[in-house]
Design a protein around this motif. Structure first.
Motif, mmCIF file in Angstrom:
data_model
loop_
_atom_site.group_PDB
_atom_site.id
_atom_site.type_symbol
_atom_site.label_atom_id
_atom_site.label_comp_id
_atom_site.label_asym_id
_atom_site.label_seq_id
_atom_site.Cartn_x
_atom_site.Cartn_y
_atom_site.Cartn_z
ATOM 1 N N ASP A 190 0.815 -1.214 0.000
ATOM 2 C CA ASP A 190 0.000 0.000 0.000
ATOM 3 C C ASP A 190 0.851 1.267 0.000
ATOM 4 O O ASP A 190 0.347 2.361 0.245
ATOM 5 C CB ASP A 190 -0.980 -0.003 1.174
ATOM 6 N N GLY A 191 2.153 1.126 -0.283
ATOM 7 C CA GLY A 191 2.987 2.292 -0.544
ATOM 8 C C GLY A 191 3.661 2.915 0.654
ATOM 9 O O GLY A 191 4.268 3.977 0.529
ATOM 10 N N ARG A 192 3.609 2.297 1.811
ATOM 11 C CA ARG A 192 4.324 2.854 2.968
ATOM 12 C C ARG A 192 5.641 2.113 3.154
ATOM 13 O O ARG A 192 5.914 1.115 2.480
ATOM 14 C CB ARG A 192 3.452 2.795 4.218
ATOM 15 N N ARG A 193 6.449 2.581 4.080
ATOM 16 C CA ARG A 193 7.726 1.943 4.361
ATOM 17 C C ARG A 193 7.593 1.015 5.556
ATOM 18 O O ARG A 193 7.002 1.384 6.577
ATOM 19 C CB ARG A 193 8.806 2.992 4.644
ATOM 20 N N ALA A 194 8.157 -0.163 5.426
ATOM 21 C CA ALA A 194 8.267 -1.095 6.542
ATOM 22 C C ALA A 194 9.738 -1.183 6.930
ATOM 23 O O ALA A 194 10.611 -1.310 6.062
ATOM 24 C CB ALA A 194 7.736 -2.468 6.153
ATOM 25 N N TYR A 195 9.995 -1.094 8.227
ATOM 26 C CA TYR A 195 11.363 -1.119 8.746
ATOM 27 C C TYR A 195 11.585 -2.489 9.395
ATOM 28 O O TYR A 195 10.854 -2.883 10.306
ATOM 29 C CB TYR A 195 11.565 0.003 9.751
ATOM 30 N N VAL A 196 12.586 -3.203 8.909
ATOM 31 C CA VAL A 196 12.791 -4.595 9.273
ATOM 32 C C VAL A 196 14.086 -4.720 10.071
ATOM 33 O O VAL A 196 15.146 -4.273 9.624
ATOM 34 C CB VAL A 196 12.856 -5.485 8.019
ATOM 35 N N TYR A 197 13.983 -5.355 11.251
ATOM 36 C CA TYR A 197 15.129 -5.551 12.132
ATOM 37 C C TYR A 197 15.324 -7.054 12.334
ATOM 38 O O TYR A 197 14.443 -7.736 12.871
ATOM 39 C CB TYR A 197 14.907 -4.850 13.469
ATOM 40 N N ILE A 198 16.477 -7.553 11.902
ATOM 41 C CA ILE A 198 16.743 -8.992 11.948
ATOM 42 C C ILE A 198 17.961 -9.213 12.846
ATOM 43 O O ILE A 198 19.077 -8.803 12.514
ATOM 44 C CB ILE A 198 16.999 -9.557 10.541
ATOM 45 N N PRO A 199 17.773 -9.859 13.997
ATOM 46 C CA PRO A 199 18.882 -10.052 14.936
ATOM 47 C C PRO A 199 19.781 -11.205 14.528
ATOM 48 O O PRO A 199 19.417 -12.042 13.678
ATOM 49 C CB PRO A 199 18.153 -10.374 16.245
#
Length: 305
Positions: A62-71
Motif C-alpha cells: 500500500d505504498g508505505r515503508r516497513a522497517y525490518v530488524y533482523i537479529p
C-alpha cells in the motif's frame, strides 16, 4: 494506598526532569506541535539498543515503508509485526526503533515496524485499516515466515483489534501485548489511583480517546474496547502474552482483560510489573525492568511459537 515507584523508576523520572525540565502536556497542544514534542522526547530511547545482523527498508503493497530488524539470533522462520504506541495520535516507527530492536533480540525473530495514520486528523478506523493492509501484505516484506503481532499501549490496542477483525481468518501465530488500552472506563481502580500520573494521566487518556473515536462507539465495538469483546471472539484469538505496568491508569484494563481471557478457558500469560509507569519498556537504556520485560516476552514468545 497507591503503589510506590521502584527506586530505578524514580531515578529515571528524576533524570528526565533534570535533563528536560518541565514539559507541556502534548495532548493540549495543537496536534502538530504535540506530535513534534512527543517525537523529540521519545527518540532518545533508541540509544544503546541492540545492533542487528540486518536492517531493511521495504516498500509495502500500500505504498508505505516497513522497517525490518533482523537479529543475529534469527533462524529465518518467524517474524513479528510490531505496532507502536502513542495514544493513536503520537509517536512513530522512529520513536519505537529501540523497542523494535529489543523485541527482535529478545524473541530471536525479525521485527517489522511501520507508520500508520494518526488521530485526530485520521480517526478510527483509519489507523486500524493501515495495520490490516500491512498485515495482508506481509509476505511481500519477508516471505515464507510464520508471523505474530505485538504492540505497546495504543499499539497493543491496534494489534488486538487487528486480530479481532480477522475473526479466525489469517490470524497471527501469537500476540505480545504490552500495557495495552483495552477499555474506556475512566472510573476503574487504576484510573482512580493513578489519575494524576506520573507520566500518563486519566485526563490525557480521555483526550486520546476523544481524538481517536466517538464515545458512543466505544461501548459496543470490540475493536475499540477489546475487554468488552464477546466470549466467542476472545476464545478464538491466538495465544497471547499480556503485561501491565503497576503505576499506570491502564493497569486495570489489562487485569480485567486477563480475567476475561481466563474466564473463557484460555491459558494466556499475564504479568504485572511492579513499581513502573506506563511506557516503561521504552526506557531500556536506563531501566533494568524494561530489559527484563523484553527478555520475559521473548521467553514466552518462544514457548508460544
Amino acid at each position: 494506598m497507591a503503589p510506590q515507584l521502584a527506586p530505578e523508576m524514580r531515578a529515571v523520572l528524576d533524570r528526565l526532569l533534570a535533563e528536560d525540565g518541565p514539559q507541556p502536556d502534548p495532548t493540549i497542544l495543537p496536534p502538530a506541535e504535540g506530535r513534534a514534542l512527543s517525537e523529540r522526547l521519545n527518540r532518545r530511547w533508541n540509544t544503546g539498543t541492540p545492533v542487528m545482523a540486518r536492517e531493511l527498508v521495504v516498500e509495502t503493497a500500500d505504498g508505505r515503508r516497513a522497517y525490518v530488524y533482523i537479529p543475529d539470533t534469527d533462524t529465518g522462520g518467524r517474524a513479528i509485526l510490531y505496532i507502536h504506541g502513542g495514544g493513536w495520535c503520537f509517536c512513530s516507527a522512529a520513536t519505537h526503533e529501540g523497542a523494535a530492536r529489543q523485541l527482535a533480540q529478545a524473541c530471536g525473530a525479525a521485527v517489522v515496524t511501520f507508520d500508520y495514520r494518526l488521530a485526530p486528523e485520521h480517526r478510527y478506523p483509519a489507523g486500524l485499516e493501515d495495520c490490516a493492509a500491512v498485515w495482508a501484505g506481509r509476505e511481500a516484506i519477508l516471505p515464507g515466515r510464520r508471523w505474530s503481532v505485538a504492540g505497546d499501549s495504543a499499539g497493543a490496542n491496534l494489534a488486538m483489534a487487528l486480530m479481532l477483525r480477522l475473526a479466525g481468518r489469517d490470524l497471527p501465530q501469537a500476540g505480545l501485548m504490552f500495557y495495552g488500552v483495552w477499555d474506556a472506563d475512566f472510573e476503574s481502580p487504576s484510573y482512580q489511583a493513578i489519575a494524576d500520573g506520573p507520566g500518563l494521566t486519566r485526563d490525557k487518556m480521555r483526550r486520546f480517546w476523544d481524538f481517536y473515536a466517538d464515545a458512543g462507539a466505544r461501548a459496543h465495538d470490540p475493536c475499540l474496547t477489546p475487554a468488552n469483546a464477546p466470549d466467542a471472539l476472545l476464545a478464538d484469538l491466538p495465544p497471547l502474552y499480556l503485561n501491565a505496568a503497576e503505576i499506570d491508569p491502564l493497569c486495570s484494563d489489562s487485569q480485567r482483560l486477563a480475567a476475561r481471557l481466563h474466564a473463557v478457558g484460555r491459558g494466556d500469560v499475564f504479568d504485572l510489573v511492579p513499581g513502573v509507569t506506563h511506557g516503561f519498556m521504552q526506557m531500556s537504556m536506563w531501566l533494568p525492568q524494561s530489559v527484563a520485560a523484553f527478555r520475559r516476552a521473548g521467553d514466552i514468545f518462544r514457548e508460544m511459537t
